[in-house]
Design a protein around this motif. Structure first.
Motif, PDB file in Angstrom:
ATOM      1  N   ASN A  89       0.939   4.090  -2.964  1.00  0.00           N
ATOM      2  CA  ASN A  89       0.668   5.495  -2.660  1.00  0.00           C
ATOM      3  C   ASN A  89       1.888   6.361  -2.955  1.00  0.00           C
ATOM      4  N   ARG A 133       0.838  -1.204   0.000  1.00  0.00           N
ATOM      5  CA  ARG A 133       0.000   0.000   0.000  1.00  0.00           C
ATOM      6  C   ARG A 133       0.872   1.253   0.000  1.00  0.00           C
ATOM      7  N   GLN A 135      -1.714  10.108   4.588  1.00  0.00           N
ATOM      8  CA  GLN A 135      -1.965   9.941   3.152  1.00  0.00           C
ATOM      9  C   GLN A 135      -0.990   8.943   2.540  1.00  0.00           C
ATOM     10  N   ASN A 194      -8.154   6.696  -5.795  1.00  0.00           N
ATOM     11  CA  ASN A 194      -9.376   6.011  -5.389  1.00  0.00           C
ATOM     12  C   ASN A 194     -10.501   7.005  -5.145  1.00  0.00           C
ATOM     13  N   LYS A 195     -10.179   8.159  -4.570  1.00  0.00           N
ATOM     14  CA  LYS A 195     -11.189   9.180  -4.321  1.00  0.00           C
ATOM     15  C   LYS A 195     -11.739   9.724  -5.633  1.00  0.00           C
ATOM     16  N   SER A 218      -2.204   5.413   3.866  1.00  0.00           N
ATOM     17  CA  SER A 218      -3.637   5.144   3.893  1.00  0.00           C
ATOM     18  C   SER A 218      -4.062   4.151   2.817  1.00  0.00           C
ATOM     19  N   LYS A 219      -5.097   3.393   3.126  1.00  0.00           N
ATOM     20  CA  LYS A 219      -5.686   2.502   2.125  1.00  0.00           C
ATOM     21  C   LYS A 219      -6.357   3.315   1.033  1.00  0.00           C
ATOM     22  N   GLU A 220      -6.805   4.488   1.376  1.00  0.00           N
ATOM     23  CA  GLU A 220      -7.502   5.366   0.435  1.00  0.00           C
ATOM     24  C   GLU A 220      -6.535   6.414  -0.074  1.00  0.00           C
ATOM     25  N   ASN A 221      -6.304   6.456  -1.371  1.00  0.00           N
ATOM     26  CA  ASN A 221      -5.449   7.497  -1.926  1.00  0.00           C
ATOM     27  C   ASN A 221      -6.270   8.378  -2.857  1.00  0.00           C
ATOM     28  N   PHE A 222      -5.699   9.435  -3.356  1.00  0.00           N
ATOM     29  CA  PHE A 222      -6.488  10.385  -4.140  1.00  0.00           C
ATOM     30  C   PHE A 222      -7.001   9.780  -5.437  1.00  0.00           C
ATOM     31  N   SER A 230     -14.016   7.089  -7.099  1.00  0.00           N
ATOM     32  CA  SER A 230     -15.265   7.056  -6.342  1.00  0.00           C
ATOM     33  C   SER A 230     -16.159   8.236  -6.714  1.00  0.00           C
ATOM     34  N   GLN A 231     -15.558   9.414  -6.844  1.00  0.00           N
ATOM     35  CA  GLN A 231     -16.318  10.614  -7.197  1.00  0.00           C
ATOM     36  C   GLN A 231     -16.926  10.477  -8.592  1.00  0.00           C
TER      37      GLN A 231
END
Length: 95
Positions: A18, A14, A74, A83-84, A77-81, A87-88
């Motif tokens: 990232n 991960r 950041q 992925n965001k 994190s499991k969530e990076n930009f 998702s958006q």
């Protein structure tokens, strides 16, 4: 013990993902980022390709995040930009 090894591997995978994303977003090569944090020029390459022979110490992780102008959270994190953004876009399509 086996679970700990798996979790450590997942953490590094991960972090590597990232790191690569945020480094590219910052417009830096792996060598440039390595030198920016005063490490050997192949350090970031090895970290991104899971070839680092020693564990990443917390201070070096802080230096990497600072050099990329991101938080340590950041970086790991499991969530990076990316992925965001995905998702958006999915929300926009569905929405």
């Amino acid at each position: 013990m086996e679970k700990e090894v798996l979790e450590e591997r997942q953490f590094y995978e991960r972090l590597a993902k990232n790191l690569t994303i945020y480094r590219i977003k910052a417009g830096l090569t792996d060598e440039e980022l390595s030198l920016k944090i005063d490490m050997p020029k192949d350090f970031i390459y090895k970290l991104e390709h899971l070839e680092l022979e020693e564990e990443l110490d917390s201070w070096t992780a802080v230096l990497i995040a600072k050099a990329l102008n991101i938080s340590l959270t950041q970086l790991v994190s499991k969530e990076n930009f990316v992925n965001k953004i995905i998702s958006q876009e999915e929300e926009d399509i569905d929405g």
